[in-house]
Structure formats: C-alpha cells, structure tokens
Design a protein around this motif. Structure first.
Motif, short mmCIF file in Angstrom:
data_model
loop_
_atom_site.label_atom_id
_atom_site.label_comp_id
_atom_site.label_asym_id
_atom_site.label_seq_id
_atom_site.Cartn_x
_atom_site.Cartn_y
_atom_site.Cartn_z
N VAL A 187 -1.66 -32.74 13.49
CA VAL A 187 -1.98 -31.65 12.56
C VAL A 187 -2.63 -30.50 13.31
CG1 VAL A 187 -3.35 -30.97 10.56
CG2 VAL A 187 -2.16 -33.16 10.54
N ALA A 195 2.83 -23.49 15.29
CA ALA A 195 4.18 -23.84 14.85
C ALA A 195 4.29 -23.74 13.33
CB ALA A 195 4.54 -25.25 15.31
N ILE A 196 5.47 -23.46 12.86
CA ILE A 196 5.76 -23.31 11.43
C ILE A 196 6.98 -24.14 11.08
CG2 ILE A 196 6.51 -21.70 9.63
CD1 ILE A 196 5.17 -19.44 11.13
N THR A 197 6.93 -24.88 9.95
CA THR A 197 8.16 -25.46 9.40
C THR A 197 8.30 -24.96 7.98
OG1 THR A 197 7.05 -27.44 8.59
CG2 THR A 197 7.99 -27.56 10.81
N PRO A 198 9.53 -24.85 7.48
CA PRO A 198 9.73 -24.27 6.14
C PRO A 198 8.95 -25.00 5.06
CG PRO A 198 11.82 -24.42 7.29
CD PRO A 198 10.82 -25.13 8.15
N THR A 199 8.95 -26.33 5.09
CA THR A 199 8.30 -27.09 4.02
C THR A 199 6.83 -27.37 4.31
OG1 THR A 199 8.87 -29.17 5.06
CG2 THR A 199 10.46 -28.27 3.50
N GLY A 200 6.36 -27.02 5.49
CA GLY A 200 5.00 -27.36 5.86
C GLY A 200 4.89 -28.77 6.44
N PRO A 203 6.03 -30.91 12.53
CA PRO A 203 7.12 -31.12 13.50
C PRO A 203 7.02 -32.51 14.12
CG PRO A 203 6.04 -29.00 13.85
CD PRO A 203 5.18 -29.76 12.87
#
Lengths: 430, 430, 430
Positions: A187, A195-200, A203
């Motif tokens: 986390v 870093a970013i992911t669309p859904t949160g 990674p």
C-alpha cells in the motif's frame, strides 16, 4: 553465511491492534495471545503503527507489556511488535526508539523475539534503527543482538537497499546481523511510487516481490509478502500465495485468524494429489471418482467424441481428428500432477535408494485414468530425477520439518491432515 | 529529499523536428509553439537528435533559437530541447556541447527550462553532460543549475545507473541535482540488448519501466515512458498508459498532437464512473442505460437464465446453478468500479470528516443495478479506508492539482470535462 | 568496451557427460565430438559437473583430455569444459582448480577455448575462479587470459553480481576480461530462492533472465538461458526461445542433439514470411494456399458472414456489424507479419538506398489477401522506418553474419533453408 534465527521459514505474519476503543483496550491483543495450532501464526506482530490509532499508541505500548508479560511464555508464535518509524521524519523515529526502550526494559522483554521497523529508507536508515535497538538493549542490560529486526519494504529506496544487504550485514560497526524478516508493504509502496490503477486496486508489483525474495536469499533472511486487503476473498489470497511461492516468498501477512489458517496451510504440500488439465490457458482441477482411481472433467470447455476411425476433440477453438495414440499424447501434454506430501516423500525416498545403489538419475512415472466428456483416456507422464531435481524438491520438506520442529502445537493438525505415518516419514526424509 | 523543479508530474513529452526540408524549415517548431490547452504538452522537446536529419541539425539549432525567442514566453509547456549525445562517441558529445552552448547564450535562453540528453551510459557519462551544461551556463553568465537535465535511458548501462542516482545526486563535485526526467527509449534499448521479436514489434520491457519508475521515486525525479510508434493505434497507446501508471510511470512520450491530447487526459480520473465485469480474463465495461442507474452487459460471453429454483449462469466454460444470494456473490466478485474524479473527491472528503471525528478507518460502500442477459442483479461492494488507503488515493488528486496549478491554459478543458464545481472541490481536497 | 571473443553470438550451449558407466566411458564425448552442421552447437561443454556422477569425474577429466586432443582440431564448436565449483565449499573449489590444471597442461589445451564455472557467488567468488585459471595458465606456460571464463548464474548472490560486472571487468588486479558467457541455471536458482510450485515445474524467472541479459549487454558478454528439462516438448522449448529472444537472451542450453538443432535454427529469421491473426489473446498462424498468395484461417474461433449491408464478425465473445472498410480495419489491427530473412534483407536494402538518396525515414508497406471463414479480406499494413528502426532490425542480420563467418560447416544448411542468393545478400547487407 549461516542463519542466525530459530525459524528458517515463516509462513504467517499476523498483526493485531495494540489498543482499541472501549472498556478493554487490550482486547485484540488478548484474543491473539490465546491462538493455538493452525490458528496461531508463526510470527505475531502487536502492531503499534498503522493498525492502531495514533492517539492510542501510548496505551498500546502498555498493553503490549501487560499482555506479553502475562501470556508470552505460552504463545506458540514468535513475538515481534511493530513500532513507529519513518525514514523522512526524525520525530517519528524518536517515538519508535521510546517504544522499543519501554518494551525492552519491561517484564515482557524475555518473550519479545524482535521488533518490526516500518517505512525504512536506505541502509543508513536501517543502521539507525539497528543502533537504537542496540542502545535499548544496553540500557536494559541485554546483550547486543538480543532482539531480531524485521523491516517493511515500502519505498523505492528500501527496495534498492535489498541489493546491498549481503555486504552490509556483517560490518563490525553495526549489528545488522539481527535482521530477520523482509516484509513487503504494497500500500505505502504504491504511494511512494505514485502509481495509479483505474479501480484503486493495488498493482501486483512482481519486481518488488522478486527483489525482496532475492535479497532475502542472498543474505539468509526470510521474505514475507504484504497484507491482502480483501479479507473475504480467500480464493484470491490463495492465488497470491501460489504466485509468491514461485518467487521464493513463502510467507505472507495475515490480517485475520482466517487468513492465518489459510497462510499456515498453503505452503505445505496437499494431503492428496491432484490432476490438472489445461483448458484455454487455465489449469482446471479434475474431479476424482469415489474410488479415487478415475479423474473426470465436468465442464464445457472440451468436447470429445468417438468417431469411426478414432476421436474428435474440440478444445481451444480448434477441432482435432485423432487416433488413440495421438489423443493420449495430446491429453498428456495438457495435464500436470500436483503431488501430495506423501508423493513427495515417496519420490525422495525412491531417489535416495537409487543414489545409495550408485544411480545418478532415475525416471519417475505417474499414470492416471481420465474421463473426459465421457471418454476414458489412460495417460502416463515420466520425469527424470537427478541430484538437482532432488535438491529442488526438498524445499517443501524443509519447510514441513521446520514447522514440525518449531510448532508442536500444530502436530495434531498435521496428523489430522496427512495421517501420522506420512508425518513421521516426512520428518525423517532428506 | 526535496523536489527542485516546478512540476511534480509530467504527463506528456512531445518531440518536434527542429528543421525539415522545404521553404520553412522551422515549420514543425512553429506549429508546436502555437499549441494550447489539452493540445499542448507538459514538456515540449524541440528534437535536434533522432527526429531531425543529421544534415539539418545546424539549422535546427538556429530554428530553436528563433522560434523559442519569439514564442517562448507564451508557450504553456516547459521547453527542453534534445541535443545529440552518445556514451561511446566523443565527437557526438562535442557536438552536443556546441548545441547547448549556442542555445544557452542566445535570446532563447530565458525560455529554455532544460536539455534532454539521449544515449547516456553510466553515471560518469551523466556527469560529463552535467559538467558541459555547467560550462555552458558559466559562459552565458547563468548560475549553475539554471537548466534542468533529462536523460533518455536506452542502454543497459543507463538502466543500471538508475539504482545509484539517489546517492550521486547530491555530491558536491557535480550539479546533478538539476536532473528532472528519466525517459525510457525502448527502440534503442532493444538494439542495445540485442533483442529480437518475430514481427519486429518492440518487447514490453516491464523490468526497464519498473527500474526507471523506482529510480525516479528514490531520487524525487519523474519517470516518462518512450515513444509509441503505431500512431494510429490510440487504443494500444491508452492501454500502454494504464500499464505504465500501475508502475508509477505517469508520463509518456507523444509523437503527434493527438497523442498529446490522449496522454494529457489519460492519467486524470474519468468524468463518470464505470462498472467493469470480468469475463474470460478480460475486464469488460458495462453500458449504463439512459438514466445512468442500470448497467448492462451486451456481449455473448455470459448467459444467465432464471430456473425453477434460482438461476443458471454460464460463463468461462462452466455452468453454475445458483440461488439469488450465490448469484449476487458470484457477480459481485466479478465486478469492479472505476471511480470518477467526483467519486474520489467524495471518498476523500468522507474519510477526512471521519478522521476529524476520531475514526481511523471507515467502510465505503458502492452499489449498482446490473442487467446481465436480461436478468437484473443488485450488487454492493464495500472497502475499508484507513490512512494508508487515503494516502494512496491522493496520487491522482496530487496530479490533478499539479496540472491545475501549472496549466491555466487547460482550465477550460478541465471545467468542460468535469464541471466547475467538481474541479473546484478537487483543487481544495487533500 | 570492445568484445574480446571470436563469437559475438552463441545460440547453443550443449553439455555432454564426460564419463558414463560401461565399456567406453568416453562414449558421449566421442559422439558429441563428431557432430557437424546444424547438429553441432556453437559452444560444446564437456560437463564434468552435474551431468557426470561424482565418482566418475576423475575419469571424466582424462576423457576430456583424450577426446579433445584427438578431435578438437575438427570440432566446429568452441570447447568449454565445465568443472566443479561452489561458492560455499572450498573443497569443491580446490577440485575445480585441479581439473582446470590438468586440462590446461595437457595435449587438449590448444583446442580448449575456456572453462565453465558453476555455482558462483558474488564477484569475489568470480575473482577466485579467475585467479585459479590464471595460475593454471601460468603453470602451463600460457599467457594470462588464454582461456575464456563462463559462469552459471544459479544463486541470488550471482544475480546481484550481474549489476557490477561492467565496473569490475577491467580492474588491473584481475583478469576478468576473460568472461564470455553468462548462463542461467534455473534448477539450482529455484533451490537457492527456496521457491515452490504446486507441480514442481520450474518458475519462469523473468526477472533473472532480464538481469542476465542486461548484465551481458552492459559488459559486452553473451547471455544464455538454462536447460529446458522436458526434452520431448519441442514446442515448449521453441516458445521459451521466443520469450528469451525478446529479452536479449539469444542463446540457450541444449541437452540433446535435437535441442541443438532447434536452438541453432530458432534465432535465425524464418525462410518464409508468416501472417498471424490474434484470436482470444493467442497469435494464430494463417495457412497460405498453394499459390502462397492467400492466407486462410481454418479454426472455429472466428465467424464471418456477409449480410445485406456488410459483414457480421463474431470473435472474442462479441458480435460486430461492419461495412467493408470497418471490417478491413478490424482485421488489419488483429494481424501481424513475421518477416522472412529475405524480407528483412529487402527492407534494409530499401532503407539504405533511401538514406543514400537523402531520406531519413520511409514507409514500408506489406499487403495480403486473407480468407476468413470463407470471406476474402484484403489488408495492408505500413510502418515507418528511420535510422533507429533500421538499427534495431540489424540484430538478426548481425547474428546471421556471425553464424556465417564462424560456422562454415553450416553453410550448406543455410543455403538449403534460404537459397544461396538470399544467403549471399544477407552476408552483404548492413
């Protein structure tokens, strides 16, 4: 390099809040201290950092001292409290030092195996934590190195430090030989990497996990994966463990007693073997019949019918006309066997006997009867075993033996799962 | 370590040829200098290296000086020309030095934010480029460190250097604190690694991108991915950006104004939320109805029918008989929600309020009505938010705020996309 | 840095037991020494370590000396025996030294190109092996550096050393410039990482392979992948090579003559081009008709029918209504072309001519007629070629030329495969 700690493997790293709101702020600690058998972790972490609200952490230290002093002698897990720390914040580090001092110089000290330091930076930061532990040991009249040190790798800087551990651990100016666990913290690592992911969703960070396992291997330490947040998704948790194990990361964080049970069991070999069939890129488990002799596939992803001159197999978007031999070969290529603990012990004993008789390599065969779309197919796979295969196969056995030695409270559960005779042979082999 | 540059994030790295054949050799530079709003990149790179024919590069320098002197004050992007350089060729390095000198001592200098150095080797090579920039600054009467330095990582040697940046940046014998962007260059990297793919497509190089993002994170720099050659494949470009963002590489090279627009928008959260359904390993976007309340799946990969005692679900090659509860659970597991900017701001505000009220963790719920093969399924997902979740969620907001601060020319586009009220709240939160 | 060895590429690393039970213990060595053409590897490794039983290794050294002295002059492969070594065992290292000494001071020495050192640790361990080779050379009256040194990377510690090779290789206190091959050893690496997989299959270790290829690239060495155990699974072996090549690891271990043939051929471009169609994430090869002008898909994963106003395409679980243009675009996006050696030479010659005429970039077009579910679709793809594309495309040609120069015994096989005219042009281009 020799391993300095009692445990050679750690399956489970279970954190408990040290103080919660309510009448009995030590409730969670007390509950965790009573866990036994498969419910009890290998390493128990009274967590005076993120799991405990900042305003409750003073009380948290007092609770750790009380609960560990009272129950520590009976807890089957090693006990490693987590204190506060931050590579970029001296005030947080000063607080972490105070927490260590209080615990080190308390009636709980004899039952404390080490401390967990979160948010470390480069090796100079690890040395600071090590030195403050040395000072706390000195004040408490304890020899340097009494307490193990485990770190949470949750920054790019800490990840880079993993490559230099082996050379640093034995320098005379520090006591970093006390290092024990390298624990990933995905986390905060995700935050540090921005870093970013669309859904949160987090990674996967395969490179971080590789580098942690590699750093542990090079310095004879133990790699542990970070928390799996979705505590109801036990299937996802298990898949994560299988992926970790293929990287040499055999331990994982547990947030709940259910996760502890799953993580204690998962790295041990299964009690019964299993045949897998590859369909559209997935490995699908075949279902044994009542006799246990025939394994059937019951889904729609494969169709197999007999024709005048052989078989028609439809799978993966293609249709194949095959005779009996070609069918057997095609199916054999698509199957794999997951050996049970008993199977692994059998193979090792067989190889040991062959080696004693002067053979360097032997072929091990595994046959099965499959039922696919109602058609019976007999398959057989063999594999050459040499010294290197044998050595690589011993990791699950080494783990089993480490668990058996260190965790007498789990002997009943192991006997229930595998049978006493298999447990006995597994403790002797190798 | 503190960040030394104005921008904390760079979404777009747009290269323009400095001189092209024809009447007006500065045509491409002039066109790029006029871009505004979402068409204008965060970093504009007049490219006097690979984008410009070797014989045109003298003229390219003159064009850079002319165009930047004339338009530089109005260009919303930072301006970082790329000069020639090669770790293995002193003559190329000497030419790069001349290019930097001419630009540094010209009327364009006040509008030049830095230079981009391609084909770097190990850190000693980076130091050479840094030193020549220092000499050029000295000759032009500018303080050391006036110009930022960005490098293209396109060799194994440069990739290895990324692990040592943090320790080297602050040595008193260099001015490497001027470092700004770490940009991957996969075409030349592929050559340097002597890699081959059957179709000639570039390998994905996930480890290189991880190491670049990690090096940037450890040294407070910014990671940017290399060019995406297939300029008509916007879907592939977007997928690459999603993959990069999950590694902490939020910026990407742009070869065309269309790529600039796509790359400026992609790392920002969407304007409306989206439900995804996992089918055969793919994440399929569900289609909202006109009300926006019901999300439907319209493909053939899932079949769902009601039966006498519940539901029959066919998906992934298997048939499941489920009651209403099991159906809801199965579907819930297969769905994920992509929050909009407004959703993220809502969640952050909700957590901030809970924290102010003394709560360390709260559960956030998200519910939806799905229509699958004509059958309505109500689902609800919840997720625990604690301080760490909150911190990790702030990256897109930090990015949004950096864009809003640095790019007033994009305010209209942001208001058009999100609405003025959401933009306003997004600039306040956190 | 300049490459110090004769070969710039090594496709095949073929190990033979040095002594086996039976009348003629040198049987396997003799058989291997007679291989010629595509059956003969680039590097032949008489393996006095794992492939030979410990009790046979004394005899193994004698066999190496006899067989290499007798046949060495005619063997087309380079000859690099593997001796015993272990980073953690001085007695094993002493035995390795003795093996090197005996061979270095024997009639076989003139035909020995180097030695392979397994189980190395950090660079200090590599230096020990280097020094013992230097002593053996000195005793035999041979100049320092006569023998190349190749290592098996099969520990975390050795993997970490790969990052420091470039700086260490040229230190005056060692002769590590003799380094030649960096060979992965995944079986022992898996043991060293204590990794487990359910079926006992080896993990893929992509990060190890990346780091080996990167270390080789940075230090001008050659990366070779480890053994592929399932010697009957030629398709799996080929897939592994394709994956390796995309990482810059162009060589692979071979355990059998069939693997040698496959591994000698695989990194060379195909003799005829091939169209691929992407279906459900797989790349499926299309079948040319007799004329070679039309490429057909013959599976069930795509359905295409004409309708009143265009086409209906079913693929990947979705149905699309398309007009002729949209169909062509959709199919074009899903196709890729694998160029033949002749195609690559054509493209390079075309680009060279354009460059000579002053053009920096040209568009290369490739068109085809496809037949999908009985419907004919004409497609055309183009790609911009500039200097960087050209440079990246030269790797297979450089490899081809290296093979052609170093392996006259393979000239007939190359002419049979490609035709004499294509071979001739491929040796001239670039």
């Amino acid at each position: 390099m020799t391993r300095r700690h009692d445990r050679a493997f750690v399956r489970t790293f279970f954190t408990s809040p040290t103080a919660v709101e309510g009448d009995n702020s030590a409730k969670m600690l007390n509950r965790a201290a009573e866990l036994r058998g498969m419910q009890a972790p290998d390493v128990w972490v009274p967590d005076n950092e993120d799991a405990t609200a900042p305003g409750m952490r003073e009380e948290g230290v007092a609770n750790i001292i009380d609960v560990v002093a009272k129950h520590g002698a009976d807890v089957p897990a090693e006990i490693h409290p987590r204190v506060v720390w931050h590579r970029d914040n001296a005030s947080t580090r000063a607080s972490g030092f105070e927490q260590i001092r209080r615990i080190a110089d308390s009636p709980a000290a004899p039952y404390i195996d080490g401390f967990v330091i979160p948010e470390v930076g480069g090796l100079d930061d690890w040395k600071k934590a090590d030195e403050l532990m040395t000072l706390a040991e000195s004040e408490a009249g304890l020899p340097t190195g009494t307490f193990a040190m485990s770190v949470i790798v949750e920054s790019a800087t800490a990840e880079l430090a993993l490559a230099d551990l082996r050379e640093t651990l034995h320098q005379p100016s520090n006591a970093l030989e006390r290092l024990f666990l390298l624990v990933d913290g995905e986390v905060d690592y995700t935050k540090d990497q921005r870093a970013i992911t669309p859904t949160g969703a987090l990674p996967e960070w395969p490179e971080l996990r590789h580098n942690t396992a590699r750093g542990a291997s090079a310095a004879n330490l133990i790699a542990v994966d970070g928390p799996y947040d979705d505590i109801r998704d036990m299937e996802g948790y298990r898949e994560r463990m299988v992926d970790n194990q293929a990287r040499g990361q055999l331990g994982i964080w547990a947030l709940t007693p259910s996760q502890v049970v799953a993580a204690n069991k998962e790295p041990l070999p299964p009690a019964t073997g299993e045949w897998l069939l590859e369909l559209d890129g997935d490995s699908v488990s075949l279902t044994p019949d009542e006799s246990g002799d025939v394994y059937a596939y019951e889904g729609d992803r494969l169709s197999l019918t007999t024709t005048d001159d052989g078989y028609q197999l439809q799978v993966g978007g293609e249709t194949h006309q095959l005779d009996a031999t070609a069918l057997r070969e095609t199916i054999t290529e698509r199957t794999a066997y997951v050996p049970s603990l008993s199977d692994i012990v059998d193979s090792m004993e067989e190889f040991e006997a062959a080696k004693a008789a002067g053979q360097g390599a032997i072929s091990m065969e595994r046959a099965a009867t499959l039922e696919l779309d109602g058609v019976t197919v007999e398959i057989s796979k063999d594999r050459m075993w040499d010294e290197a295969t044998y050595q690589a196969a011993t990791t699950p056995i080494d783990l089993f033996q480490d668990v058996h030695d260190a965790r007498p409270d789990q002997h009943d559960a192991l006997a229930d799962r595998y049978g006493a005779e298999v447990v006995d042979r597994a403790t002797q082999v190798g």
